[in-house]
Design a protein around this motif. Structure first.
Motif, PDB file in Angstrom:
ATOM      1  N   ASP A   1      -8.531   9.102  -2.628  1.00  0.00           N
ATOM      2  CA  ASP A   1      -7.635  10.246  -2.413  1.00  0.00           C
ATOM      3  C   ASP A   1      -6.864  10.486  -3.708  1.00  0.00           C
ATOM      4  OD1 ASP A   1      -5.690  12.058  -1.771  1.00  0.00           O
ATOM      5  OD2 ASP A   1      -5.038  11.022   0.051  1.00  0.00           O
TER       6      ASP A   1
ATOM      7  N   CYS B   1      -5.971   5.427  -7.006  1.00  0.00           N
ATOM      8  CA  CYS B   1      -6.548   5.558  -5.673  1.00  0.00           C
ATOM      9  C   CYS B   1      -7.895   6.243  -5.829  1.00  0.00           C
ATOM     10  CB  CYS B   1      -5.628   6.353  -4.751  1.00  0.00           C
ATOM     11  SG  CYS B   1      -6.270   6.403  -3.064  1.00  0.00           S
TER      12      CYS B   1
ATOM     13  N   HIS C   1       0.268   4.190   0.796  1.00  0.00           N
ATOM     14  CA  HIS C   1      -0.011   5.185   1.832  1.00  0.00           C
ATOM     15  C   HIS C   1       1.035   5.175   2.938  1.00  0.00           C
ATOM     16  CE1 HIS C   1      -2.466   6.570   5.471  1.00  0.00           C
ATOM     17  NE2 HIS C   1      -2.089   7.653   4.796  1.00  0.00           N
ATOM     18  N   ARG C   2       1.209   4.050   3.610  1.00  0.00           N
ATOM     19  CA  ARG C   2       2.214   3.957   4.682  1.00  0.00           C
ATOM     20  C   ARG C   2       3.135   2.771   4.474  1.00  0.00           C
ATOM     21  NH1 ARG C   2       0.064   6.939   9.249  1.00  0.00           N
ATOM     22  NH2 ARG C   2      -0.276   8.956   8.287  1.00  0.00           N
TER      23      ARG C   2
ATOM     24  N   CYS D   1       0.868  -1.182   0.000  1.00  0.00           N
ATOM     25  CA  CYS D   1       0.000   0.000   0.000  1.00  0.00           C
ATOM     26  C   CYS D   1       0.903   1.230   0.000  1.00  0.00           C
ATOM     27  CB  CYS D   1      -0.901   0.002   1.225  1.00  0.00           C
ATOM     28  SG  CYS D   1      -1.953   1.487   1.268  1.00  0.00           S
TER      29      CYS D   1
ATOM     30  N   LYS E   1      -7.901   3.269   2.561  1.00  0.00           N
ATOM     31  CA  LYS E   1      -7.792   3.898   1.241  1.00  0.00           C
ATOM     32  C   LYS E   1      -8.172   2.839   0.220  1.00  0.00           C
ATOM     33  CE  LYS E   1      -4.693   7.586   2.318  1.00  0.00           C
ATOM     34  NZ  LYS E   1      -5.133   8.892   1.866  1.00  0.00           N
TER      35      LYS E   1
ATOM     36  N   HIS F   1      -4.650  12.427  -4.420  1.00  0.00           N
ATOM     37  CA  HIS F   1      -3.238  12.764  -4.258  1.00  0.00           C
ATOM     38  C   HIS F   1      -2.387  11.540  -3.924  1.00  0.00           C
ATOM     39  CE1 HIS F   1      -4.370  16.901  -4.591  1.00  0.00           C
ATOM     40  NE2 HIS F   1      -5.234  16.762  -3.610  1.00  0.00           N
ATOM     41  N   GLU F   2      -3.037  10.412  -3.664  1.00  0.00           N
ATOM     42  CA  GLU F   2      -2.292   9.195  -3.319  1.00  0.00           C
ATOM     43  C   GLU F   2      -1.735   8.550  -4.591  1.00  0.00           C
ATOM     44  OE1 GLU F   2      -0.293   7.375  -1.205  1.00  0.00           O
ATOM     45  OE2 GLU F   2      -1.909   7.949   0.155  1.00  0.00           O
ATOM     46  N   CYS F   3      -0.593   7.895  -4.460  1.00  0.00           N
ATOM     47  CA  CYS F   3       0.016   7.196  -5.594  1.00  0.00           C
ATOM     48  C   CYS F   3      -0.873   6.052  -6.062  1.00  0.00           C
ATOM     49  CB  CYS F   3       1.367   6.627  -5.189  1.00  0.00           C
ATOM     50  SG  CYS F   3       2.584   7.873  -4.812  1.00  0.00           S
ATOM     51  N   SER F   4      -0.731   5.689  -7.316  1.00  0.00           N
ATOM     52  CA  SER F   4      -1.466   4.555  -7.868  1.00  0.00           C
ATOM     53  C   SER F   4      -0.696   3.259  -7.630  1.00  0.00           C
ATOM     54  CB  SER F   4      -1.648   4.730  -9.379  1.00  0.00           C
ATOM     55  OG  SER F   4      -2.482   5.818  -9.638  1.00  0.00           O
TER      56      SER F   4
END
Ligand code: FES
Length: 123
Positions: free
Chosen positions: A92, A89, A53-54, A51, A80, A94-97
Motif C-alpha cells: 500500500d 510498505c 496500519h492500526r 505496525c 500489509k 499510502h501506508e507509512c514506512s
C-alpha cells in the motif's frame, strides 16, 4: 552548541535467541524493535515492532519472505507487507514506512544500531 548524530550499538540478544527465518521483539529503552533472521540468505534485519496500519505491536510475529528478491515481513493482523531493507510498505503506497535499524553480529551476539545524538560545544 551543535549536535551530531552517530550510531550507538546495543546488545540485543544471542543469535540463538532468534528463530530461523523468524523474528523476536527486543526492547530498547521505551521502544520495541522487531529483529529478524533470514537463514537462507544469512541476513539480519531490524525494524520498529509497531505496525503503522492500526498501531499494533505485532511485526516481530509477522510472516517473513521475499518479493522480487527483497526481504519483507507481513503483519499478522491485516497482512500489509513491508520491506525489511528500507521499511517501505510494499502492499500500500499510502501506508507509512517503518523505521529500520542496522544489525551487526559479533561472535554469537546480535547488536542493533540506534541513533545517538551528541551535543558538541562550538569552537
Ligand atoms: S495492524 Fe498491521 S496490517 Fe493492520
Amino acid at each position: 552548541m551543535s549536535t551530531t548524530t552517530t550510531t550507538s550499538w546495543f546488545l540485543a540478544c544471542k543469535t540463538s535467541d532468534v528463530p530461523t527465518n523468524g523474528g523476536v521483539c527486543v526492547k530498547y529503552k521505551e521502544e520495541q524493535i522487531a529483529l529478524f533472521y533470514f537463514a537462507r540468505r544469512n541476513e539480519w534485519y531490524a525494524t520498529q515492532n509497531l505496525c503503522p496500519h492500526r498501531q499494533q505491536m505485532a511485526l516481530s510475529r509477522g510472516m517473513t519472505g521475499t518479493v522480487k528478491d527483497e526481504p519483507k515481513v507481513a503483519c499478522p493482523f491485516h497482512k500489509k507487507t513491508f520491506s525489511l531493507k528500507d521499511g517501505r510498505c510494499l502492499s500500500d503506497e499510502h501506508e507509512c514506512s517503518l523505521t529500520t535499524y542496522p544489525v551487526k553480529i559479533v561472535d554469537d551476539l546480535v547488536y542493533i544500531g540506534v541513533d545517538a545524538v551528541m551535543e558538541m560545544a562550538g569552537v
